[in-house]
Structures are given as C-alpha cells and as structure tokens.
Design a protein around this motif. Structure first.
Motif, PDB file in Angstrom:
ATOM      1  N   LEU A  52       0.819  -1.213   0.000  1.00  0.00           N
ATOM      2  CA  LEU A  52       0.000   0.000   0.000  1.00  0.00           C
ATOM      3  C   LEU A  52       0.855   1.265   0.000  1.00  0.00           C
ATOM      4  CD1 LEU A  52      -2.705  -1.080   2.615  1.00  0.00           C
ATOM      5  CD2 LEU A  52      -3.010  -0.892   0.130  1.00  0.00           C
ATOM      6  N   LEU A  53       2.008   1.213   0.648  1.00  0.00           N
ATOM      7  CA  LEU A  53       2.877   2.384   0.752  1.00  0.00           C
ATOM      8  C   LEU A  53       4.039   2.348  -0.234  1.00  0.00           C
ATOM      9  CD1 LEU A  53       3.016   2.661   4.661  1.00  0.00           C
ATOM     10  CD2 LEU A  53       1.661   4.064   3.087  1.00  0.00           C
ATOM     11  N   SER A 105      -2.578  11.345   7.431  1.00  0.00           N
ATOM     12  CA  SER A 105      -2.505   9.958   6.965  1.00  0.00           C
ATOM     13  C   SER A 105      -3.590   9.655   5.934  1.00  0.00           C
ATOM     14  CB  SER A 105      -2.645   9.001   8.158  1.00  0.00           C
ATOM     15  OG  SER A 105      -1.576   9.155   9.069  1.00  0.00           O
ATOM     16  N   THR A 108      -2.571  10.653   2.205  1.00  0.00           N
ATOM     17  CA  THR A 108      -1.292  10.252   1.610  1.00  0.00           C
ATOM     18  C   THR A 108      -1.183   8.738   1.486  1.00  0.00           C
ATOM     19  OG1 THR A 108       1.117  10.482   1.809  1.00  0.00           O
ATOM     20  CG2 THR A 108      -0.108  10.101   3.837  1.00  0.00           C
ATOM     21  N   SER A 109      -0.371   8.317   0.532  1.00  0.00           N
ATOM     22  CA  SER A 109       0.019   6.910   0.394  1.00  0.00           C
ATOM     23  C   SER A 109       1.531   6.792   0.353  1.00  0.00           C
ATOM     24  CB  SER A 109      -0.581   6.306  -0.883  1.00  0.00           C
ATOM     25  OG  SER A 109      -1.983   6.235  -0.800  1.00  0.00           O
ATOM     26  N   MET A 114       3.020   9.475   5.968  1.00  0.00           N
ATOM     27  CA  MET A 114       2.235   8.544   6.773  1.00  0.00           C
ATOM     28  C   MET A 114       2.842   8.393   8.167  1.00  0.00           C
ATOM     29  SD  MET A 114      -0.388   6.532   7.013  1.00  0.00           S
ATOM     30  CE  MET A 114      -0.897   6.432   5.284  1.00  0.00           C
ATOM     31  N   ASN A 174     -11.819   1.634   0.746  1.00  0.00           N
ATOM     32  CA  ASN A 174     -10.439   2.072   0.654  1.00  0.00           C
ATOM     33  C   ASN A 174      -9.850   2.204   2.053  1.00  0.00           C
ATOM     34  OD1 ASN A 174      -8.197   4.214   0.559  1.00  0.00           O
ATOM     35  ND2 ASN A 174      -8.543   3.812  -1.610  1.00  0.00           N
ATOM     36  N   HIS A 176      -7.837   4.165   3.333  1.00  0.00           N
ATOM     37  CA  HIS A 176      -7.749   5.530   3.863  1.00  0.00           C
ATOM     38  C   HIS A 176      -8.998   5.918   4.650  1.00  0.00           C
ATOM     39  CE1 HIS A 176      -4.598   5.840   0.693  1.00  0.00           C
ATOM     40  NE2 HIS A 176      -4.021   6.595   1.612  1.00  0.00           N
TER      41      HIS A 176
END
Length: 586
Positions: A52-53, A105, A108-109, A114, A174, A176
């Motif tokens: 994911l990041l 957070s 952002t990815s 994060m 999602n 997020h």
C-alpha cells in the motif's frame, strides 16, 4: 509560580466550577476509546502495508512503531502539562493533534507523510491519564470508582472494538477511510468535551520541566526503539545494544536531574513509594499479558484450515470473535467498583490477574474451534478489565491531587512499555517457531502455545509484585462514604502510613473548627492542605520524610506557622497547633 489548589478531597466537585453533568463519564470514556483506537487501527492491514505504501516491509513497520513511541513519550508529558495548566485544556489539545495526524494519513500513500501522521496520532494517548485526573477532581465519591475503572479500561476497549470495525472497513472500502473515520471520531470528542466537561481548578505548582521532558523522551525512544526493531536489526547487533546502553545512561542522568529539580516532570521520590512503585511494575506485566491475546487470536482465527490447526475465518469474523475482549473490559467497570468498595483495589488487582492466568492456562487447550476463541476473549477481558481498573485507584490513593495527571501518565507509560515488550517478544517467538511454506512464514501452534505460556509467566510475576502493595482499607469505608469535605480529608489522611495529626486550638485550649492547615515542604511548595473538624482535629499525609512547616489560619485568629520533621516511619506524628489569642481585624 502556579498556585496549588489541592485541599478538596478526592472525587469532590468543590473546585469553584459548575458541577459535572451526568454525561461527563461517557464523554471522557469516549475520548479514551477514540485515542486507543489509534493503537490497533492498522492491525487488519499490517501485512499489506508494504504494498500500500510502496516500500519495504522493514520500512513499513515504522508506521506502527512511530505511534507507539510518540504515545509513550506523550503520556507523562501531557499528564504534567494538565496538572500545571488545566487537564481539560490538554485533553482537547491531545485530541486536536490526533485529528491533524489522522487527516495527514488520510490524504497520503507515501511512507514519510504517513509516519508523520501516525506520530501525531500517538500523542493522543495522553488523554487517558488526563481523563482519569478530571474524574478525580470532579466526581462525587460514589461514582468515582466505576468511572476511573471505565477510563482506565478504555485502552483495551478501544483496541478491542477497533479490530472488527477496522477489518470491516478495510475489507469493503479504501483503507484511507480508516483515518477519515478516526478523524471524525476525534472531532466529535473535541466538540463534546467543552460542552460537558468543566475545567478542573486543581493545579500543581511550578513551571514545566522542559529539560526533564527532553531527557525522558530521549531515554524512552532509545529504550523502546530497539525493543520494537530488535528482530529486524538483530538483538546482539551494535545498533540494538548501543541504544540500550544509551537509554540506560540517559535515564540515569535524567533521574539525577529530576531529583535535584525544584519542579520535576516526575516526582521520583513519590514514584519510589511502595504503593506507586509496585503498582507501576505490576502494570508492565498486565500490559504484557493484554497484548499477547491481541497478537495470537487474530492470526490463529485467520490461518487456513489446510494448516491443520488454523480456523479459516475471514478478517471481519476474526475481529468480531476478538471484540468481546474489549466489550467485557467495558462491562467489568461497574463490577470492579463494587468489589473495590468492599475489598479494596489491591484485592481486585490480584483477582484480575488470577482470572487472566486462568484464561491463558485454559487457552492452551482451547485453540481448536472458533467458539473457543470467543470464550478465551471473554475470560481474559474480565481479568484484564479488573486489573486495568484497579491501577488508577492504587495510584490516586498514593499521590497528591495536584500530581494526579503526571502520576497516571507514568502509569499509562508503564502499560505501554509492557505492550511494547510483549510485541517484540511474541513477534520473535512466532517468527522463530514459524514454518516456511513457499517463502511465506506460517505461525505454528507451538508458537501460539509458547506465547500463551509467556503471558501466564508475566501474570505470575505481576501477582508477586501485587502482593507487595501496602494494604489499603476498602473504599466503601473511606472515600466513597465520606459525607463532608472535612471528613473526607481526615479519612484520606488516616489511610496514609506517614503524616501529621493533631488538633487546632486557640490560646485558651478551645478547639478551632474549619481552620485551614497547610503543609509546606522544605522547598516552599504546598504538599497538602485540609480543614479542621468540629473538634479541631486535622490529619495530613506527607509525600516523603523530611522537614515541613504546618501553617494554620482561622477567622478571628492570627496565623501560625510551626516547624516539624517526619522521620518516614509508619506512624503519624502528633502535633497540636495553638493559634495566637489576638484577633485579626479586617
């Protein structure tokens, strides 16, 4: 210098502010649950964080580590700031920082932003001791026991309830959205707090110890960082050992500085008192035992049945089966209040640890069906709920009212250290006992059972520590049944092993009622205050042995200051205070 206002007894609302509404306890507990959610918010997506990041697994772990470190640093600091400048003010500040971090957070990815957002979210952990302090300052005694129990348990309640909710969101939306939801909860808590929670007038004296805060922060980071990253770096690597050595050196220097400071961040002399010391050490063991079940059961439930021992449940179902851990902790609060009122918080702490030991012991043979996990969660939730609920009562009974926030902040830190140690040790055990299948490490039943044995051993150590706690009288016969400010102060002081007692008399030897008696330590700081009863009697506990001044004043009499020394033994010093005969004109 900030004036200390600590003459009101525990749990009274006689602080010059409007009395608390019936919604105060739910609102403060809700704030505690909201900040506790941050600790387990990402558990359902831990394995997916590197993808994911867009980073390596070793880097992705900083998303969890950063929250842990900032929470550990924030709890004692925010507690002290609350004692100095207002607990409600600092509670709102903690929640506001959390909301900002959640929004960062959410948008952002990328790894670095994060981590920044998650660090800010961790600062909100200071809300737990602040809420406990507000309850002590505001609530009547008959409501204080169950209220503090609920606030203390909110760490586990929030963590337990977050698991199924976060799993549901992560599975159907999602990821997020987890942070948007957390920010929304934080905003709601911020909005409710000023509407329902009055500000406490209880203040500690002095100024904020910035150098002490820096030293404690550096020492904690150097200690907790290798604990959380030791498996990645290697437990015998130069980095790990160097940080542990650096932590020991920094914390030793910090302790020397705090002992010499006139307004320390943490009063180490008070912390060294048996009631505080053994409570904090037992808190570490309770933290260790709490986190083991959170690490083991979700993995066991989600492992495929093809392994021969996995229970093959979905992420959401696994979360729902573990959720009773938090729910049981929440419903244990009123049970704790009744038990503590009758037998005292020391007994309830020991009972809670015994139940935890039974839960883990039974759990060794209850890992073959999903319903068995539910049983383990309920039993452990009851035990951990009783243990967590006992801790603030033990701390509050041993420290002055003006140090409630800082003392409970330190106790919350001890729990965080316990969960950190638990995370590192259990993670290492599961990794070292895992089977490698197609390049993927699969935890084994042997690893799960060893983890439960470690939790049982931690509880056994905690039980031993709890036995060294000084015996306390049940709250039902002391604070919870106090009917007036004078009686409450007298009963609270009578429980202390060390202090001064006597009567306030006029020049003719007649008792003086409602005379204010103030205890001043050798640094000129107010260490306590009370009002004499109708027969002139007073009693004041001392925080430590040494020289003191007792100042007495009453309407129609000139004030008196008398020097006295307490040697630190278990018996109070009898000292009558005779006010001068002349009157004081307005």
């Amino acid at each position: 210098m900030t004036r200390t206002t600590n003459e009101q007894p525990i749990g009274r609302a006689d602080t010059g502010t409007p009395g608390p509404s019936g919604a105060l306890v739910p609102v403060l507990a809700f704030a505690g649950i909201v900040v506790a959610v941050m600790q387990t918010l990402l558990v359902p997506v831990i394995k997916d964080l590197p993808q994911l990041l867009g980073t390596e697994p070793s880097n992705a772990t900083w998303v969890l580590t950063s929250t842990l470190l900032s929470g550990a640093v924030a709890t004692p600091i925010m507690g002290r700031l609350g004692d100095l400048y207002g607990k409600r003010r600092m509670l709102i500040a903690s929640l506001s920082v959390m909301v900002v971090g959640a929004l960062i957070s959410a948008f952002t990815s990328a790894l670095l932003p994060m981590i920044v957002g998650r660090t800010l979210q961790g600062f909100a952990m200071g809300a737990i001791p602040l809420g406990i302090g507000l309850m002590r300052d505001m609530l009547p005694r008959e409501k204080l026991g169950s209220a503090m129990a609920l606030m203390s348990s909110s760490i586990g309640v929030g963590g337990g309830l977050a698991l199924p909710a976060a799993a549901l969101v992560a599975q159907h939306s999602n990821w997020h959205a987890l942070f948007y939801g957390a920010a929304g909860l934080g905003v709601l808590s911020i909005a409710l707090t000023p509407l329902v929670v009055p500000e406490s007038k209880v203040r500690a004296e002095g100024t904020f110890d910035g150098l002490g805060a820096l030293g404690l922060s550096v020492g904690l980071v150097l200690f907790l960082l290798p604990i959380t990253k030791g498996s990645d770096w290697g437990w015998t690597s130069a980095t790990t050992l160097g940080m542990f050595a650096g932590s020991a050196a920094v914390l030793l220097l910090w302790g020397v500085y705090e002992l010499r400071s006139k307004a320390p961040l943490v009063d180490l002399r008070t912390t060294a008192r048996p009631a505080v010391l053994f409570t904090n050490l037992a808190s570490i063991m309770v933290g260790v035992s709490f986190y083991v079940v959170s690490l083991v059961l979700p993995q066991l439930l989600q492992l495929p049945k093809a392994t021969g021992y996995g229970l093959g449940q979905s992420m959401v179902v696994a979360g729902l089966l573990v959720a009773p851990l938090g729910l049981t902790m929440m419903f244990t609060a009123p049970v704790y209040a009744r038990l503590s009122a009758k037998y005292g918080p020391k007994t309830t702490l020991i009972l809670g640890m015994l139940i935890i030991a039974i839960g883990y012991g039974a759990g060794l043979g209850l890992m073959s069906a999903a319903w068995q996990s539910l049983v383990i969660a309920v039993v452990l939730g009851a035990g951990i709920g009783l243990a967590y609920s006992s801790l603030p009562a033990l701390i509050i009974g041993a420290v002055p009212a003006s140090e409630t926030g800082a003392a409970n902040g330190l106790n919350t830190l001890m729990r965080s250290i316990g969960t950190s140690v638990s995370s590192a040790v259990i993670g290492m055990v599961l990794a070292n006992t895992a089977n490698n299948v197609g390049g993927v490490a699969i935890p084994t039943m042997h690893g799960f059972r060893v983890s439960f044995l470690i939790a049982t051993a931690a509880v056994a150590v905690g039980l031993l520590l709890a036995l060294f706690l000084p015996k306390q009288r049940p709250a039902a016969h002391t604070q919870l049944r106090a009917s007036s400010e004078e009686d409450a102060n007298l009963e609270r002081a009578e429980e202390a092993l060390r202090g001064f007692r006597g009567r306030v008399l006029d020049a003719g030897g007649t008792p003086v009622a409602r005379a204010k008696v103030t205890l001043i330590d050798r640094r000129g700081r107010q260490a306590g205050a009370t009002l004499s009863a109708d027969d002139g009697s007073y009693a004041l506990a001392v925080p430590a042995q040494g020289a003191y001044v007792l100042a007495a004043r009453a309407d129609g009499h000139a004030p008196l200051a008398s020097s006295a020394t307490h040697t630190g033994d278990d018996s109070p010093v009898d000292l009558d205070l005779s006010l001068p005969g002349e009157t004081v004109t307005a």
